[in-house]
Motif scaffolding. Structure first.
Motif, short mmCIF file in Angstrom:
data_model
loop_
_atom_site.label_atom_id
_atom_site.label_comp_id
_atom_site.label_asym_id
_atom_site.label_seq_id
_atom_site.Cartn_x
_atom_site.Cartn_y
_atom_site.Cartn_z
N ASP A 47 -5.59 -0.50 -1.43
CA ASP A 47 -5.44 0.95 -1.32
C ASP A 47 -4.83 1.57 -2.58
OD1 ASP A 47 -6.49 0.73 1.19
OD2 ASP A 47 -4.66 1.27 2.27
N ARG A 101 10.54 -2.91 5.74
CA ARG A 101 9.31 -3.68 5.56
C ARG A 101 9.44 -4.64 4.38
NH1 ARG A 101 3.47 -1.08 3.67
NH2 ARG A 101 2.15 -2.89 4.20
N ASP A 121 0.80 -1.22 0.00
CA ASP A 121 0.00 0.00 0.00
C ASP A 121 0.83 1.27 0.00
OD1 ASP A 121 0.92 -0.52 2.54
OD2 ASP A 121 -0.95 -0.05 3.56
N ASP A 122 2.13 1.16 0.29
CA ASP A 122 2.99 2.36 0.31
C ASP A 122 3.93 2.41 -0.89
OD1 ASP A 122 4.60 0.24 1.02
OD2 ASP A 122 5.64 1.29 2.64
N HIS A 173 5.44 3.24 -4.59
CA HIS A 173 5.37 4.35 -5.54
C HIS A 173 4.74 3.80 -6.83
CE1 HIS A 173 7.76 6.89 -2.90
NE2 HIS A 173 8.67 5.93 -2.82
N GLU A 215 -1.40 -7.05 3.95
CA GLU A 215 -0.07 -7.58 3.69
C GLU A 215 -0.05 -9.09 3.91
OE1 GLU A 215 4.33 -6.98 5.70
OE2 GLU A 215 3.03 -5.23 5.46
N THR A 259 7.67 -1.52 -2.25
CA THR A 259 7.28 -0.73 -1.09
C THR A 259 8.25 0.44 -0.95
OG1 THR A 259 7.11 -0.76 1.33
CG2 THR A 259 8.64 -2.31 0.35
N SER A 260 7.81 1.50 -0.28
CA SER A 260 8.70 2.64 0.00
C SER A 260 9.48 2.43 1.30
CB SER A 260 7.89 3.94 0.08
OG SER A 260 6.93 3.87 1.13
N ASP A 261 9.17 1.37 2.04
CA ASP A 261 9.82 1.07 3.31
C ASP A 261 10.71 -0.15 3.11
OD1 ASP A 261 10.50 0.18 5.87
OD2 ASP A 261 8.57 0.75 6.74
#
Length: 473
Positions: A284, A409, A250-251, A253, A384, A404-406
């Motif tokens: 999302d 994670r 969901d995070d 780009h 997730e 993911t941007s993390d």
């Protein structure tokens, strides 16, 4: 089923241009007598080759890299003609082959140096990595040079010799690879192409002169080779198919991820075991991703693979196109929606367009089988945890990626993948520096890196006991 294998019930091999359907060349199959002679040469050459120095092997492998680069256009054009690879991607494949030659020329001695093991004060022990002998490689058509060179480079550097049974639709590539190694200075018998169908390979595997077998191909072919080799107690490495998940959290780009997703699905016209095939997207960002993914897939240029701007060429054979289309139709019949493509192109040649299927049921063909062509299946998940569960809900286990941007994670998520090659924010790829291979129905064993060069060697333990008449300093 991974769609790698060409028909084998042939006495003559025909090289057919899949973009036009026209015959390029025909080749007589090797007879049983030809194959027996090749095995004799390989066995005799091995006895000399195993005694050569790493420095000598390094020089010849560096020569092979030079030959590849000097003839890049020739070999790239041959791949394009025989199996339809877009010409720019074919050039990149030649360069990658040169890279793996140079990598092992530089690292083989280090990877295979004696490994000292601590035992007890009055003894010393080490592991010596020594070659096995002639190794049979059964290779596919989709990366007709790379798949072979990632076997050739480590094994010749390790002191083994190679026998190649290539896919029957790329005989020109098979002979060209033999030519590269001859021009590089490798002795006759160090690497031999066998122009023969699979029907002749059982006898080759049975032959005591052959010490091990590696195969890249379909799951049924892998099972058959492993069974035959197992009956002869011979080591095997299998790189089979994949249904790689491409997980979008969901995070992520979205714009950049959608661009990478198209590349992951369409590289080599979708005909790659490590292509992204199942796109698992968090709710999302699902709608945004699907919209941009469809746009990216639609932007890739389909056309004559010999043209510089072509990004997607034909499928390698007409029957492969038909199999892919049957999977797409079966998935739509099961309830999926086709957002892009979905029908063979109305033009000469085995062309199938970039295709995007959404709302794919988890029991549909595109969810449960390997789609070996430019068709993507997209799934929406709420969490997730659901994403990881769906990613692992497959009999395959070759590659996987998460976006993911993390990064922390992403790394943690990647540890949960049940696959051999797992990437965070990068499409799955093979690289000489890292091990490559899968688990479950994707096979076993590893190619490339230190791990790959140690697959077909005798890990010989040498124990030296001190104090029994010998002086030890």
């Amino acid at each position: 089923m991974p769609l790698y294998d060409a028909p084998d019930d042939l006495t003559e091999m025909e090289s057919i241009n899949p973009a036009t359907g026209e015959q390029i060349e025909s080749y007589d199959e090797h007879t049983e007598s030809d194959i027996d002679d090749a095995l004799d040469r390989a066995s005799e050459t091995f006895e000399e080759w195993r005694e050569t120095s790493f420095a000598h092997r390094q020089t010849l492998m560096e020569n092979a890299a030079d030959v590849l680069r000097e003839n890049e256009e020739k070999y790239a054009s041959l791949m394009t003609e025989e199996m339809g690879k877009p010409i720019e991607q074919a050039r990149s494949e030649v360069e990658k082959c040169a890279w793996v030659c140079e990598y092992y020329a530089e690292t083989a001695e280090e990877h295979l140096q004696d490994e000292v093991i601590g035992t007890q004060s009055d003894a010393s022990a080490f592991v010596s990595y020594e070659p096995l002998g002639p190794v049979l490689a059964v290779m596919p058509w989709n990366f007709p040079f790379w798949q072979v060179f990632r076997f050739v480079a480590p094994n010749l550097c390790a002191g083994n010799v190679g026998l190649l049974k290539h896919a029957s639709n790329v005989p020109g590539c098979a002979l060209a690879i033999e030519e590269v190694l001859e021009e590089a200075g490798f002795p006759e018998g160090a690497f031999t192409t066998l122009l023969a169908g699979s029907d002749k390979m059982n006898d080759v595997i049975d032959d005591r002169r052959v010490k091990a077998v590696t195969l890249t191909g379909s799951e049924p072919a892998g099972r058959a080779v492993a069974k035959r080799a197992g009956e002869n107690l011979k080591k095997t490495v299998l790189e089979l198919g994949g249904s790689d998940p491409f997980v979008v959290l969901d995070d992520a780009h979205v714009a950049e991820t959608a661009e990478k997703a198209a590349k992951g699905r369409l590289q080599n016209s979708g005909q790659s075991c490590i292509a992204a095939k199942r796109f698992i997207v968090h709710t999302d960002v699902y709608d945004e991703f699907v919209e941009q993914f469809v746009e990216e897939m639609d932007s890739w240029t389909v056309g004559d693979p010999s043209e510089e701007d072509t990004q997607v060429g034909p499928q390698a054979r007409e029957d492969l196109l038909e199999d892919l289309h049957e999977q797409v139709e079966g998935t739509i019949d099961a309830g999926a929606e086709c957002r892009l493509g979905g029908e063979p192109l109305d033009r000469e040649g085995a062309f199938y367009p970039p295709t995007v299927l959404v709302d794919v049921p988890t029991d549909a063909p595109a969810a449960t089988e390997e789609t070996f062509g430019p068709a993507a299946a997209v799934f929406e998940v709420d969490s997730e945890e659901e994403a990881l569960e769906l990613a692992n809900d497959t009999s395959f286990g070759l590659g996987a990626s998460v976006w993911t941007s993390d990064l922390e994670r992403g790394e943690q998520f990647a540890r949960g993948f049940e696959a051999g090659c797992c990437f965070v924010n990068e499409v799955v790829k093979s690289d000489p520096r890292v091990p490559f291979g899968g688990i479950e129905d994707s096979g076993y064993g590893r190619e490339l890196s230190e791990h790959g060069i140690r697959e077909f060697v005798n890990r010989k333990t040498v124990w030296v006991q001190h104090g029994l008449g010998g002086d030890v300093e």
